[in-house]
Scaffold this motif. Structure first.
Motif, PDB file in Angstrom:
ATOM      1  N   ARG A  51       0.660  -1.402  -0.224  1.00 26.02           N
ATOM      2  CA  ARG A  51      -0.208  -0.066  -0.211  1.00 26.02           C
ATOM      3  C   ARG A  51       0.652   1.118   0.354  1.00 26.02           C
ATOM      4  O   ARG A  51       0.849   2.377  -1.035  1.00 26.02           O
ATOM      5  CB  ARG A  51      -1.183  -0.320   1.478  1.00 26.02           C
ATOM      6  CG  ARG A  51      -2.284  -1.303   0.545  1.00 26.02           C
ATOM      7  CD  ARG A  51      -3.438  -1.064   2.425  1.00 26.02           C
ATOM      8  NE  ARG A  51      -4.277  -1.705   1.429  1.00 26.02           N
ATOM      9  CZ  ARG A  51      -5.014  -1.531   2.560  1.00 26.02           C
ATOM     10  NH1 ARG A  51      -5.922  -0.471   3.240  1.00 26.02           N
ATOM     11  NH2 ARG A  51      -6.645  -3.014   1.838  1.00 26.02           N
ATOM     12  N   ALA A  54       2.048   1.835  -2.903  1.00 23.42           N
ATOM     13  CA  ALA A  54       1.107   2.473  -4.460  1.00 23.42           C
ATOM     14  C   ALA A  54       0.747   3.931  -4.329  1.00 23.42           C
ATOM     15  O   ALA A  54       0.684   4.566  -5.521  1.00 23.42           O
ATOM     16  CB  ALA A  54      -0.218   1.215  -4.053  1.00 23.42           C
ATOM     17  N   ALA A  55       1.380   3.815  -2.958  1.00 19.95           N
ATOM     18  CA  ALA A  55       0.425   5.478  -2.512  1.00 19.95           C
ATOM     19  C   ALA A  55       1.458   6.469  -3.134  1.00 19.95           C
ATOM     20  O   ALA A  55       1.481   6.972  -4.027  1.00 19.95           O
ATOM     21  CB  ALA A  55       0.485   5.178  -1.354  1.00 19.95           C
ATOM     22  N   ALA A  57       4.069   6.003  -5.720  1.00 18.67           N
ATOM     23  CA  ALA A  57       2.978   5.383  -7.277  1.00 18.67           C
ATOM     24  C   ALA A  57       2.709   6.394  -7.807  1.00 18.67           C
ATOM     25  O   ALA A  57       2.975   7.350  -8.451  1.00 18.67           O
ATOM     26  CB  ALA A  57       3.127   4.055  -6.970  1.00 18.67           C
ATOM     27  N   ARG A  58       1.436   6.536  -6.584  1.00 22.23           N
ATOM     28  CA  ARG A  58       0.179   7.445  -7.055  1.00 22.23           C
ATOM     29  C   ARG A  58       0.342   9.000  -7.005  1.00 22.23           C
ATOM     30  O   ARG A  58       0.111   9.972  -7.632  1.00 22.23           O
ATOM     31  CB  ARG A  58      -0.509   7.046  -6.574  1.00 22.23           C
ATOM     32  CG  ARG A  58      -1.918   6.150  -6.715  1.00 22.23           C
ATOM     33  CD  ARG A  58      -2.870   6.115  -6.071  1.00 22.23           C
ATOM     34  NE  ARG A  58      -3.736   6.579  -4.478  1.00 22.23           N
ATOM     35  CZ  ARG A  58      -3.176   4.921  -3.588  1.00 22.23           C
ATOM     36  NH1 ARG A  58      -2.902   4.181  -4.279  1.00 22.23           N
ATOM     37  NH2 ARG A  58      -3.094   5.487  -2.436  1.00 22.23           N
ATOM     38  N   HIS A  59       0.951   9.231  -5.930  1.00 26.85           N
ATOM     39  CA  HIS A  59       1.639  11.263  -5.240  1.00 26.85           C
ATOM     40  C   HIS A  59       3.285  10.524  -6.765  1.00 26.85           C
ATOM     41  O   HIS A  59       2.759  12.038  -7.117  1.00 26.85           O
ATOM     42  CB  HIS A  59       2.419  10.220  -4.283  1.00 26.85           C
ATOM     43  CG  HIS A  59       2.737  12.141  -3.962  1.00 26.85           C
ATOM     44  ND1 HIS A  59       1.921  13.006  -3.700  1.00 26.85           N
ATOM     45  CD2 HIS A  59       4.538  12.442  -3.310  1.00 26.85           C
ATOM     46  CE1 HIS A  59       3.053  13.842  -3.360  1.00 26.85           C
ATOM     47  NE2 HIS A  59       3.804  13.376  -3.246  1.00 26.85           N
ATOM     48  N   GLU A  61       2.944  10.044  -9.826  1.00 22.77           N
ATOM     49  CA  GLU A  61       2.527  10.659 -10.809  1.00 22.77           C
ATOM     50  C   GLU A  61       1.693  11.786 -10.722  1.00 22.77           C
ATOM     51  O   GLU A  61       2.127  12.761 -11.848  1.00 22.77           O
ATOM     52  CB  GLU A  61       1.186   9.515 -11.004  1.00 22.77           C
ATOM     53  CG  GLU A  61       0.619   9.246 -12.500  1.00 22.77           C
ATOM     54  CD  GLU A  61      -1.131   8.394 -12.144  1.00 22.77           C
ATOM     55  OE1 GLU A  61      -1.355   8.992 -13.222  1.00 22.77           O
ATOM     56  OE2 GLU A  61      -0.649   7.586 -12.511  1.00 22.77           O
ATOM     57  N   ARG A  62       1.379  12.225  -9.372  1.00 21.89           N
ATOM     58  CA  ARG A  62       0.594  13.235  -9.608  1.00 21.89           C
ATOM     59  C   ARG A  62       1.473  14.548  -9.656  1.00 21.89           C
ATOM     60  O   ARG A  62       1.141  15.733 -10.278  1.00 21.89           O
ATOM     61  CB  ARG A  62      -0.338  13.060  -7.979  1.00 21.89           C
ATOM     62  CG  ARG A  62      -1.690  14.327  -7.918  1.00 21.89           C
ATOM     63  CD  ARG A  62      -2.258  14.692  -6.737  1.00 21.89           C
ATOM     64  NE  ARG A  62      -3.170  13.158  -5.841  1.00 21.89           N
ATOM     65  CZ  ARG A  62      -1.781  12.445  -5.129  1.00 21.89           C
ATOM     66  NH1 ARG A  62      -1.373  12.828  -3.859  1.00 21.89           N
ATOM     67  NH2 ARG A  62      -2.695  10.997  -4.927  1.00 21.89           N
TER      68      ARG A  62
END
Length: 183
Positions: A51, A54-55, A57-59, A61-62
């Motif tokens: 988790r 994944a968080a 990676a999202r950050h 990308e953002r």
């Protein structure tokens, strides 16, 4: 019938007669007992790590889609004003340390948020001056819990949404280990 005590007429309570509680109500087997049910299952260390990755990676990308540009190389001191679940608002200790190239965008962002506030409330408790946005994903120090009034150090960034704080660590001095007690 001597010595008999007259009983009052049923009034619909527990004494029988009158209106009952209805079908299926009342205390029977398993009714009226509270059972603790955990909100969610406990996560294994592997699931926690997945988790976090994944968080992250999202950050990442953002930050790329919002065209984030870190403007300071040294951390600036400040304090947490307000905390929500996934973000906080931070006020720098010395506003002159904010880079000139982002001051106009910072003022614009603060003015927009102050204009959005309704219900007689004030943005960030009515604090004067400009404040920076901080997302929890930008906290660098492990297990740092943001609370209002907490002194922190951070770098300043600017992106398509506004100006914020990143690479956040605590500014409070680390607790020194206590010396051993002499016997």
């Amino acid at each position: 019938m001597e010595g008999a005590v007259p009983t009052p007429a049923p009034t619909g309570g527990m004494g029988g007669g009158g209106k009952g509680k209805g079908k299926g109500k009342g205390k029977g087997w398993g009714k009226g007992k509270w059972i603790y049910v955990p909100y969610r299952n406990k996560l294994t260390p592997e699931e926690i790590q997945q988790r976090k990755e994944a968080a992250a990676a999202r950050h990442t990308e953002r930050t790329q889609t919002e065209e984030r540009k870190v403007l300071t190389s040294e951390r600036i001191e400040g304090e947490v004003l307000q905390r929500a679940r996934r973000h906080a608002w931070v006020k720098p200790k010395d506003a002159s340390q904010i880079p000139e190239e982002c001051k106009a965008k910072l003022k614009e962002m603060n003015d927009e948020f102050r204009a959005k506030v309704t219900d007689g409330r004030a943005f960030c408790g009515g604090v004067e001056g400009e404040v920076l946005y901080l997302t929890v994903a930008d906290i660098t120090e492990e297990k740092l819990l943001l609370t209002p009034g907490l002194p922190i150090k951070f770098k300043v960034y600017m992106d398509t949404k506004g100006v914020g704080a990143c690479d956040v660590v605590s500014a409070a001095p680390a607790a020194l280990p206590s010396p051993p007690l002499a016997a």
